[in-house]
Scaffold this motif. Structure first.
Motif, PDB file in Angstrom:
ATOM      1  N   ASP A  29      31.807  46.244  46.015  1.00 12.35           N
ATOM      2  CA  ASP A  29      33.236  46.522  46.184  1.00 12.35           C
ATOM      3  C   ASP A  29      34.044  45.465  45.428  1.00 12.35           C
ATOM      4  N   TYR A  48      38.154  43.580  44.981  1.00 14.67           N
ATOM      5  CA  TYR A  48      39.469  43.403  45.596  1.00 14.67           C
ATOM      6  C   TYR A  48      40.320  42.471  44.749  1.00 14.67           C
ATOM      7  N   VAL A  94      35.222  57.225  45.955  1.00 13.55           N
ATOM      8  CA  VAL A  94      35.844  55.901  45.864  1.00 13.55           C
ATOM      9  C   VAL A  94      37.168  55.921  46.604  1.00 13.55           C
ATOM     10  N   LEU A 140      36.766  50.487  47.459  1.00 15.52           N
ATOM     11  CA  LEU A 140      35.521  50.716  48.202  1.00 15.52           C
ATOM     12  C   LEU A 140      34.708  51.781  47.482  1.00 15.52           C
ATOM     13  N   LEU A 156      33.014  42.903  53.028  1.00 21.65           N
ATOM     14  CA  LEU A 156      32.701  43.956  52.073  1.00 21.65           C
ATOM     15  C   LEU A 156      31.405  43.685  51.319  1.00 21.65           C
ATOM     16  N   ALA A 162      32.412  40.794  48.376  1.00 21.04           N
ATOM     17  CA  ALA A 162      33.045  41.624  47.348  1.00 21.04           C
ATOM     18  C   ALA A 162      33.444  40.810  46.127  1.00 21.04           C
TER      19      ALA A 162
END
Length: 418
Positions: A343, A345, A303, A357, A339, A277
């Motif tokens: 994605d 984070y 989402v 996500l 992930l 991610a």
């Protein structure tokens, strides 16, 4: 014949020279004798009462004969000085007090520093002279006042005053540098200062500003990222509003105009392929989320936001220590490994990460959470002492709640006016 003087360094360590002869080197370990020497030097313009010296040196330690102990320390200090050719009478005794006699020439970097900062504070010098004086004082300061003695209350009092003057020199120098565009003369010294005082926000902000004004935008961003991570890890707090405002300023514009769209694309693209991610700081994540919510209106894509939290087995926030830091690092690695590249984070708090996500259904969020926990607990045995909690919510649902609340508030205000 030029008379020898005791040359004393108190910044960056304690060192004393008598001509070419070392009396004390920075490698010397701290001792009561050295502390006596330091205290008398810091108070060399007065005779220090023996009761005061006993309180400072023995610090309420149990001692059958404190006066005798003090006399012994004075005797050993005189012997140490005498062995290097210094007259033992340089430390005098009068009416129950000890101090340096006026006959001994002394050059102390602390006094030179104080003299320079006093000239700056007078406000009688031109800007270029003030700027040079600031640089001189900063150079003298090195890594702080008597760093090995910082645990002593009396030394801390001196150190705090010196540190404030040191920071004032940077503030004054920066104001002049901003007017005269002399950032290059200040940026390396600010880099050193931030390494010595990483939690002194003013120094960090000035450092970031200097980097930005010198068009070293990438470095400025890296300093910001490192600072926010340190604040989370060490103090358990996020960046201040001033720091966030600075980030918005440096990330919101470029210093140079680029007319080639190909060059712009090359500059902003990822330099190398990276699995997992996409990580970004909280400010970028917020902007990214707002854009995605807008895009959802047209694309209809699903989402979800997922909040990942670490607690101890009782559900309480874990302590702020090295063990917790390593567990948080494991948490980040688990998120990155679990992930997809699409994605995103961010670090939301000292013990939480926030995940976005993309194109996922509610039932699949539980699968993602299980995968995150699997990677986390697999990484290290120490992680079994923690709970990894994941909670998810649809970005659309959350946004509609927010919109609903705003609409309700607007309606209530309208009715109130009517």
């Amino acid at each position: 014949m030029v008379e020898k003087a005791l040359k004393v360094e108190m910044f960056g360590g304690f060192e004393v020279m008598y001509g070419e002869e070392p009396v004390v080197t920075k490698e010397n370990r701290n001792s009561k004798v050295l502390m006596l020497f330091q205290y008398l030097l810091c108070n060399r313009n007065r005779m220090v009462a023996q009761d005061e010296l006993i309180h400072v040196l023995l610090n309420d330690e149990e001692c059958e004969n404190p006066v005798g102990t003090l006399k012994n320390l004075v005797y050993r200090l005189r012997k140490q000085l005498e062995a290097c050719g210094v007259e033992r009478e340089c430390i005098g005794y009068r009416r129950g007090a000890y101090g340096f006699t006026g006959e001994m020439p002394l050059v102390i970097d602390q006094e030179v520093f104080a003299s320079i900062t006093a000239q700056i504070a007078e406000g009688k010098l031109a800007d270029d002279a003030v700027f040079e004086k600031c640089l001189q004082a900063i150079e003298l300061y090195k890594t702080g006042f008597l760093p090995k003695t910082m645990g002593e209350p009396w030394a801390m009092g001196f150190a705090v005053k010196m540190q404030e003057k040191y920071c004032d020199c940077f503030r004054t120098a920066y104001r002049i540098a901003a007017r005269t565009k002399q950032y290059d003369k200040l940026v390396d010294k600010l880099c050193e200062a931030v390494s010595v005082y990483p939690y002194e926000e003013d120094l960090t902000l000035m450092y970031i500003k200097c980097l930005y004004e010198m068009n070293r935008v990438k470095e400025a961003m890296e300093v910001y990222e490192a600072t926010t991570t340190r604040l989370f890890d060490d103090l358990g707090i996020g960046p201040s509003e001033n720091m966030k405002e600075m980030f918005g300023h440096i990330s919101g514009s470029k210093k140079e105009v680029n007319l080639s769209i190909d060059d712009v694309r090359s500059e902003i693209r990822e330099t190398e392929y990276e699995n997992g991610a996409f990580y970004c700081n909280l400010e970028v994540f917020e902007s990214l989320y707002r854009f995605v919510v807008r895009h959802m209106e047209r694309s209809g894509q699903s989402v979800f936001l997922m909040l990942c939290t670490i607690t101890d087995l009782n559900g309480a926030k874990p302590g702020n220590n090295e063990k917790t830091k390593k567990i948080i690092d494991d948490m980040q690695q688990a998120i990155k490994a679990s992930l997809r590249r699409g994605d995103a984070y961010t670090r939301y708090s000292p013990t939480q990460y926030l995940v976005m996500l993309m194109e996922i259904k509610q039932e699949n969020c539980n699968i993602v959470a299980d995968r995150l926990r699997y990677h986390f607990y697999k990484t290290s045995k120490r992680n079994n002492e923690m709970r990894f909690v994941c909670k998810s919510i649809s970005a659309a649902d959350m946004d509609s709640i927010m919109v609903g609340e705003e609409a309700q508030k607007a309606l209530w205000n309208k009715e109130k006016k009517d």
